[in-house]
Design an enzyme around this catalytic site. Structure first.
Site, PDB file in Angstrom:
ATOM      1  CD  GLU A  12      -5.267  -5.926  -1.219  1.00  0.00           C
ATOM      2  OE1 GLU A  12      -4.617  -4.865  -1.099  1.00  0.00           O
ATOM      3  OE2 GLU A  12      -6.154  -6.255  -0.439  1.00  0.00           O
ATOM      4  CB  CYS A  46     -10.730  -2.316   0.370  1.00  0.00           C
ATOM      5  SG  CYS A  46     -10.098  -1.779  -1.231  1.00  0.00           S
ATOM      6  CG  ASN A  84      -0.377  -0.209   2.532  1.00  0.00           C
ATOM      7  OD1 ASN A  84       0.622  -0.899   2.672  1.00  0.00           O
ATOM      8  ND2 ASN A  84      -0.967   0.394   3.538  1.00  0.00           N
ATOM      9  CB  ILE A  85       1.764   3.621  -2.320  1.00  0.00           C
ATOM     10  CG1 ILE A  85       2.653   2.409  -2.644  1.00  0.00           C
ATOM     11  CG2 ILE A  85       2.560   4.931  -2.450  1.00  0.00           C
ATOM     12  CD1 ILE A  85       3.106   2.338  -4.091  1.00  0.00           C
ATOM     13  CD  GLU A  86      -1.475   4.818   4.451  1.00  0.00           C
ATOM     14  OE1 GLU A  86      -0.977   5.666   5.225  1.00  0.00           O
ATOM     15  OE2 GLU A  86      -2.169   3.859   4.854  1.00  0.00           O
TER      16      GLU A  86
HETATM   17  N1  THU Z   1      -5.216  -1.438   2.483  1.00  0.00           N
HETATM   18  C1  THU Z   1      -4.669  -2.245   1.547  1.00  0.00           C
HETATM   19  O1  THU Z   1      -3.521  -2.046   1.111  1.00  0.00           O
HETATM   20  N2  THU Z   1      -5.399  -3.303   1.102  1.00  0.00           N
HETATM   21  C2  THU Z   1      -6.671  -3.558   1.498  1.00  0.00           C
HETATM   22  O2  THU Z   1      -7.335  -4.375   0.900  1.00  0.00           O
HETATM   23  C3  THU Z   1      -7.227  -2.866   2.660  1.00  0.00           C
HETATM   24  C4  THU Z   1      -6.548  -1.604   3.026  1.00  0.00           C
HETATM   25  C5  THU Z   1      -4.446  -0.285   2.936  1.00  0.00           C
HETATM   26  C6  THU Z   1      -5.011   1.031   2.494  1.00  0.00           C
HETATM   27  C7  THU Z   1      -4.425   1.957   3.539  1.00  0.00           C
HETATM   28  O3  THU Z   1      -3.122   2.346   3.136  1.00  0.00           O
HETATM   29  C8  THU Z   1      -4.320   1.089   4.778  1.00  0.00           C
HETATM   30  O4  THU Z   1      -4.406  -0.253   4.329  1.00  0.00           O
HETATM   31  C9  THU Z   1      -5.391   1.352   5.798  1.00  0.00           C
HETATM   32  O5  THU Z   1      -6.651   1.340   5.231  1.00  0.00           O
END
Ligand code: THU
Length: 134
Positions: free
Chosen positions: A60, A89, A47-49
């Site tokens: 994913e 998600c 995940n990259i925020e």
């Molecule tokens: N996140 C994912 O990378 N995959 C998911 O399916 C659920 C959530 C990440 C998004 C965000 O960076 C962090 O988890 C918290 O929601």
């Protein structure tokens, strides 16, 4: 079809190891994903925020988009690793569905424990797919 145990182990290790590269300074919830393509390649994602929160992207989708951007469109399995075995998600489920409902999905925690073993169809029953666009 069951995954070969050695390949499953590799996918699990890859997803867990990838978490170290997650960029999650806001949620501190690091996610790693690995994708096995039909051609046998493994892609990983994290995940990259972003400071503009909605611009963030899940692990994913990064893994799937990396694979697609290199010509891969068929996926045998996807493994998602989080600290606590959190579930993919809705947006990620939809992106998975685009490329096949039969793809296996394993949801694991940081210790490698499997929390859920399903398929994309199991995660998103009744998905809207390319077949719906007639
Ligand atoms: N996140 C994912 O990378 N995959 C998911 O399916 C659920 C959530 C990440 C998004 C965000 O960076 C962090 O988890 C918290 O929601």
């Amino acid at each position: 079809m069951r995954l070969n145990p050695d390949i499953q182990k590799k996918l699990i290790e890859t997803a867990i190891n990838a978490r170290q590269w997650a960029y999650a300074p806001y949620s501190h919830y690091t996610v790693g994903a690995s994708v096995l393509t039909a051609s046998g390649k493994v892609y990983e994602g994290v995940n990259i925020e972003n400071a503009a929160y909605p611009t963030s992207i899940c692990a994913e989708r990064v893994a799937i988009f990396k694979a697609v951007s290199e010509g891969e469109k068929e996926f045998t399995a996807i493994v998602v690793a989080t600290e606590n075995g959190g579930s993919p998600c809705g947006s990620c489920r939809q992106v998975m569905a685009e490329f096949g409902l039969a793809t296996q999905v394993l949801i694991i925690d940081a210790g490698g424990k499997i929390h859920m073993e399903s398929t994309v169809e199991g995660l998103l029953p009744g998905a809207f797919t390319p077949k719906d666009l007639i």
